[in-house]
Design a protein around this motif. Structure first.
Motif, PDB file in Angstrom:
ATOM      1  N   VAL A 156       0.857  -1.180   0.000  1.00  0.00           N
ATOM      2  CA  VAL A 156       0.000   0.000   0.000  1.00  0.00           C
ATOM      3  C   VAL A 156       0.895   1.232   0.000  1.00  0.00           C
ATOM      4  CG1 VAL A 156      -1.707   1.348   1.277  1.00  0.00           C
ATOM      5  CG2 VAL A 156      -1.918  -1.141   1.165  1.00  0.00           C
ATOM      6  N   VAL A 157       0.730   2.062  -1.017  1.00  0.00           N
ATOM      7  CA  VAL A 157       1.508   3.288  -1.155  1.00  0.00           C
ATOM      8  C   VAL A 157       0.620   4.473  -0.800  1.00  0.00           C
ATOM      9  CG1 VAL A 157       2.866   4.731  -2.707  1.00  0.00           C
ATOM     10  CG2 VAL A 157       2.880   2.240  -2.997  1.00  0.00           C
ATOM     11  N   VAL A 158       1.009   5.212   0.208  1.00  0.00           N
ATOM     12  CA  VAL A 158       0.274   6.410   0.616  1.00  0.00           C
ATOM     13  C   VAL A 158       0.964   7.611  -0.017  1.00  0.00           C
ATOM     14  CG1 VAL A 158      -0.510   7.819   2.557  1.00  0.00           C
ATOM     15  CG2 VAL A 158      -0.400   5.320   2.783  1.00  0.00           C
ATOM     16  N   GLY A 159       0.311   8.168  -1.040  1.00  0.00           N
ATOM     17  CA  GLY A 159       0.896   9.280  -1.786  1.00  0.00           C
ATOM     18  C   GLY A 159       1.164   8.881  -3.220  1.00  0.00           C
ATOM     19  N   ALA A 160       0.581   9.610  -4.168  1.00  0.00           N
ATOM     20  CA  ALA A 160       0.680   9.247  -5.587  1.00  0.00           C
ATOM     21  C   ALA A 160       1.543  10.210  -6.386  1.00  0.00           C
ATOM     22  CB  ALA A 160      -0.726   9.190  -6.204  1.00  0.00           C
ATOM     23  N   GLY A 161       2.457  10.904  -5.705  1.00  0.00           N
ATOM     24  CA  GLY A 161       3.379  11.781  -6.415  1.00  0.00           C
ATOM     25  C   GLY A 161       4.405  10.976  -7.193  1.00  0.00           C
ATOM     26  N   LEU A 162       5.504  11.607  -7.558  1.00  0.00           N
ATOM     27  CA  LEU A 162       6.489  10.938  -8.399  1.00  0.00           C
ATOM     28  C   LEU A 162       7.064   9.698  -7.728  1.00  0.00           C
ATOM     29  CD1 LEU A 162       8.422  13.981  -9.915  1.00  0.00           C
ATOM     30  CD2 LEU A 162       6.640  12.596 -10.977  1.00  0.00           C
ATOM     31  N   THR A 172       4.432  -3.290  -9.287  1.00  0.00           N
ATOM     32  CA  THR A 172       3.481  -4.009 -10.129  1.00  0.00           C
ATOM     33  C   THR A 172       4.214  -4.885 -11.134  1.00  0.00           C
ATOM     34  OG1 THR A 172       1.846  -2.245  -9.898  1.00  0.00           O
ATOM     35  CG2 THR A 172       1.592  -3.708 -11.784  1.00  0.00           C
ATOM     36  N   ARG A 173       5.268  -4.361 -11.717  1.00  0.00           N
ATOM     37  CA  ARG A 173       6.050  -5.141 -12.674  1.00  0.00           C
ATOM     38  C   ARG A 173       6.699  -6.347 -12.012  1.00  0.00           C
ATOM     39  NH1 ARG A 173      11.276  -4.211 -14.970  1.00  0.00           N
ATOM     40  NH2 ARG A 173      11.459  -2.199 -13.903  1.00  0.00           N
ATOM     41  N   LEU A 174       6.984  -6.247 -10.718  1.00  0.00           N
ATOM     42  CA  LEU A 174       7.579  -7.358  -9.986  1.00  0.00           C
ATOM     43  C   LEU A 174       6.541  -8.367  -9.509  1.00  0.00           C
ATOM     44  CD1 LEU A 174      10.199  -5.378  -7.847  1.00  0.00           C
ATOM     45  CD2 LEU A 174      10.640  -6.809  -9.866  1.00  0.00           C
ATOM     46  N   GLY A 175       5.276  -8.112  -9.801  1.00  0.00           N
ATOM     47  CA  GLY A 175       4.225  -9.057  -9.432  1.00  0.00           C
ATOM     48  C   GLY A 175       3.553  -8.787  -8.114  1.00  0.00           C
ATOM     49  N   CYS A 176       3.776  -7.617  -7.526  1.00  0.00           N
ATOM     50  CA  CYS A 176       3.135  -7.286  -6.256  1.00  0.00           C
ATOM     51  C   CYS A 176       1.685  -6.856  -6.492  1.00  0.00           C
ATOM     52  CB  CYS A 176       3.893  -6.147  -5.562  1.00  0.00           C
ATOM     53  SG  CYS A 176       5.605  -6.519  -5.141  1.00  0.00           S
ATOM     54  N   ARG A 177       0.899  -6.942  -5.440  1.00  0.00           N
ATOM     55  CA  ARG A 177      -0.474  -6.435  -5.456  1.00  0.00           C
ATOM     56  C   ARG A 177      -0.446  -5.059  -4.794  1.00  0.00           C
ATOM     57  NH1 ARG A 177      -4.041 -10.843  -2.690  1.00  0.00           N
ATOM     58  NH2 ARG A 177      -2.081 -11.540  -1.720  1.00  0.00           N
ATOM     59  N   VAL A 178      -0.704  -4.038  -5.595  1.00  0.00           N
ATOM     60  CA  VAL A 178      -0.434  -2.665  -5.166  1.00  0.00           C
ATOM     61  C   VAL A 178      -1.720  -1.866  -5.047  1.00  0.00           C
ATOM     62  CG1 VAL A 178       0.835  -0.549  -5.691  1.00  0.00           C
ATOM     63  CG2 VAL A 178       1.812  -2.783  -6.317  1.00  0.00           C
ATOM     64  N   THR A 179      -1.788  -1.084  -3.974  1.00  0.00           N
ATOM     65  CA  THR A 179      -2.863  -0.109  -3.779  1.00  0.00           C
ATOM     66  C   THR A 179      -2.231   1.252  -3.556  1.00  0.00           C
ATOM     67  OG1 THR A 179      -4.316  -1.765  -2.774  1.00  0.00           O
ATOM     68  CG2 THR A 179      -4.839   0.552  -2.369  1.00  0.00           C
ATOM     69  N   VAL A 180      -2.737   2.268  -4.242  1.00  0.00           N
ATOM     70  CA  VAL A 180      -2.251   3.636  -4.072  1.00  0.00           C
ATOM     71  C   VAL A 180      -3.353   4.468  -3.425  1.00  0.00           C
ATOM     72  CG1 VAL A 180      -1.518   5.737  -5.271  1.00  0.00           C
ATOM     73  CG2 VAL A 180      -0.636   3.510  -6.004  1.00  0.00           C
ATOM     74  N   VAL A 181      -3.003   5.137  -2.338  1.00  0.00           N
ATOM     75  CA  VAL A 181      -3.961   5.943  -1.571  1.00  0.00           C
ATOM     76  C   VAL A 181      -3.589   7.413  -1.701  1.00  0.00           C
ATOM     77  CG1 VAL A 181      -4.922   6.389   0.716  1.00  0.00           C
ATOM     78  CG2 VAL A 181      -4.283   4.046   0.073  1.00  0.00           C
ATOM     79  N   ASP A 182      -4.486   8.200  -2.288  1.00  0.00           N
ATOM     80  CA  ASP A 182      -4.269   9.643  -2.397  1.00  0.00           C
ATOM     81  C   ASP A 182      -5.614  10.280  -2.704  1.00  0.00           C
ATOM     82  OD1 ASP A 182      -3.425  12.308  -3.037  1.00  0.00           O
ATOM     83  OD2 ASP A 182      -1.431  11.511  -3.478  1.00  0.00           O
ATOM     84  N   PRO A 183      -5.998  11.328  -1.973  1.00  0.00           N
ATOM     85  CA  PRO A 183      -7.312  11.934  -2.208  1.00  0.00           C
ATOM     86  C   PRO A 183      -7.374  12.789  -3.463  1.00  0.00           C
ATOM     87  CG  PRO A 183      -6.147  13.131  -0.499  1.00  0.00           C
ATOM     88  CD  PRO A 183      -5.302  11.924  -0.827  1.00  0.00           C
ATOM     89  N   VAL A 184      -6.224  13.131  -4.056  1.00  0.00           N
ATOM     90  CA  VAL A 184      -6.214  14.012  -5.219  1.00  0.00           C
ATOM     91  C   VAL A 184      -5.383  13.398  -6.334  1.00  0.00           C
ATOM     92  CG1 VAL A 184      -6.483  16.067  -3.793  1.00  0.00           C
ATOM     93  CG2 VAL A 184      -4.193  15.310  -4.433  1.00  0.00           C
ATOM     94  N   VAL A 185      -5.624  13.874  -7.537  1.00  0.00           N
ATOM     95  CA  VAL A 185      -4.785  13.508  -8.679  1.00  0.00           C
ATOM     96  C   VAL A 185      -3.551  14.405  -8.645  1.00  0.00           C
ATOM     97  CG1 VAL A 185      -4.616  13.445 -11.187  1.00  0.00           C
ATOM     98  CG2 VAL A 185      -6.745  12.767 -10.060  1.00  0.00           C
ATOM     99  N   PRO A 186      -2.348  13.831  -8.593  1.00  0.00           N
ATOM    100  CA  PRO A 186      -1.151  14.672  -8.507  1.00  0.00           C
ATOM    101  C   PRO A 186      -0.783  15.312  -9.836  1.00  0.00           C
ATOM    102  CG  PRO A 186      -0.530  12.371  -8.627  1.00  0.00           C
ATOM    103  CD  PRO A 186      -2.032  12.399  -8.556  1.00  0.00           C
ATOM    104  N   ALA A 196      -2.720  14.921 -16.447  1.00  0.00           N
ATOM    105  CA  ALA A 196      -2.493  14.405 -15.095  1.00  0.00           C
ATOM    106  C   ALA A 196      -3.445  13.252 -14.790  1.00  0.00           C
ATOM    107  CB  ALA A 196      -2.670  15.526 -14.069  1.00  0.00           C
ATOM    108  N   VAL A 197      -4.705  13.386 -15.176  1.00  0.00           N
ATOM    109  CA  VAL A 197      -5.673  12.304 -14.939  1.00  0.00           C
ATOM    110  C   VAL A 197      -5.303  11.078 -15.760  1.00  0.00           C
ATOM    111  CG1 VAL A 197      -8.067  11.603 -15.297  1.00  0.00           C
ATOM    112  CG2 VAL A 197      -7.560  13.827 -14.255  1.00  0.00           C
TER     113      VAL A 197
END
Length: 411
Positions: A156-162, A172-186, A196-197
């Protein structure tokens, strides 16, 4: 502080506190410019290394540690630079003759100029339990994260910046199950809303879960968001950076101390030559800003140019004028470059079809290019940079025409 500084004397002693890109560019430019005086670089970590690969090729295990080095190990000795790694600076004091004493462990280094190049560290959000999360700033952080990223690992990644987005793409490329948490589009201000979207939604196209909420609580194995609990084997917090300053005031012999002027975000306020409010003390890179509002750009090229500009001042030269800030990001097989701030443009021209790479966007103001962004189209951004620096008027129709050789616009 706009006047060109007097060049350093040949015997002047320079101490650089910090060993990142800005410091390395500064030292390299000094030596290339003919300065032969003693130079010491004090770095609290290991040998100076590059940061962009940490979220990409290095994190994926495709780049060896030596591939991160900003300079080969022998470079420092060959250029007569005293590199002190695993070392911290304590106090900095100004002596009656205007020189400085810099405390480094049990040593006291004498310097005619001191340059703060200490960069930044992850800015942690005020979320209960944030201490259970990892952050990513240097090689040691990347090593800790890389050891965990196995197939089906729940990240789980908190923050969708760079940083957060690049890590999510690599995981994701390594096969992990990833969730990104961010209230806004960076990056909306830089790239404009549509691009950006599109870039943000690439996560979803590649199997990443997007949660448009704020993390409310981080526990071992869980991230709480409004209305849901996200299961996690690892939590990475990537919500920005704050400056690192070993000193905010300089002890002045017989006169108390001289405080550094700081910006709103805690960076040291400097002029184009890196000079602070304390004579003889300079700052460069992510710990500094040109104005009270804070850092204008915290990107790779900005740090390099900062180092070169400060070196020019120390050599008694005027640095070249800079164009708009520039950065790049790589994710999901796409290379994105951005120049300036598209949101500030009066008119945005699209070349190609947005969302169908390769394509690019050009921001115009007063008939000149002030910003640009390209996806898998680096040549377009390269031309845009030259147009922006020259201030040459350009027709929007020429920029939008895919059949137009953009290089002709430079003639």
């Amino acid at each position: 502080m706009a006047d060109v500084p007097e060049p350093l004397a040949a015997s002047a002693r320079v101490v650089v506190v910090g060993g990142g890109l800005a410091a390395t560019a500064l030292v390299g430019s000094l030596r290339e410019g003919g300065f032969a005086g003693p130079v010491t670089v004090v770095e609290q970590g290991g040998p100076p290394h590059d940061r962009p690969p940490l979220t990409k090729s290095y994190l994926a295990g495709e780049l060896a540690p030596e591939g991160l080095l900003l300079r080969p190990p022998q470079w420092w000795g060959e250029h007569d630079v005293d590199l002190r790694t695993a070392s911290r600076v304590g106090t900095v004091a100004r002596q009656p003759d205007g020189t400085f004493l810099v405390e480094v462990g049990a040593d006291a280094l004498t310097a005619d100029r001191v340059v703060l190049a200490t960069g930044g560290e992850p800015l942690l959000p005020p979320v209960p339990g944030v201490e259970h999360a990892l952050t990513l700033r240097d090689r040691a952080d990347a090593d800790r994260l890389r050891d965990r990223l196995q197939r089906d690992h729940r990240l789980v990644v908190v923050g969708a910046g760079l940083v957060g987005s690049e890590v999510a793409a690599t995981a994701t490329r390594l096969g992990c199950r990833v969730t990104v948490v961010d209230p806004v589009v960076p990056l909306v201000d830089v790239l404009g809303t549509e691009l950006a979207v599109w870039l943000h939604l690439l996560h979803r196209e590649h199997g990443v879960s997007l949660v448009a909420e704020r993390a409310g609580l981080i526990e071992p194995g869980r991230v709480h968001v409004p209305g849901a609990v996200l299961e996690a084997d690892t939590v990475l917090v990537a919500t920005g950076m704050r400056p690192v300053l070993p000193v905010t005031a300089v002890a002045d012999a017989g006169a108390g101390s001289a405080a550094l002027e700081l910006g709103l975000d805690g960076t040291v306020t400097v002029d184009r030559y890196g000079r602070t409010s304390v004579p003889g003390l300079l700052a460069v890179g992510d710990c500094s800003s040109r104005g009270s509002g804070g850092r204008s750009a915290g990107h790779w090229e900005s740090a390099r140019l900062d180092g070169e500009s400060v070196a020019a001042g120390l050599l008694g030269r005027t640095p070249p004028e800079r164009g708009p800030s520039w950065f790049w990001t790589d994710r999901y097989g796409h290379h994105v470059e951005a120049l300036g701030t598209l949101a500030a443009a009066e008119h945005v021209v699209t070349r190609g079809t947005l969302g169908q790479p390769p394509f690019s966007l050009f921001g115009l103001a007063g008939g000149t290019v002030v910003a640009a962004a390209g996806v898998d189209d680096p040549r377009a951004v390269k031309v845009a940079r030259r147009l922006a620096v020259s201030g040459r008027p350009v027709a929007a129709e020429a920029l939008a025409d895919p059949g137009q050789d953009l290089r002709r616009l430079l003639r």
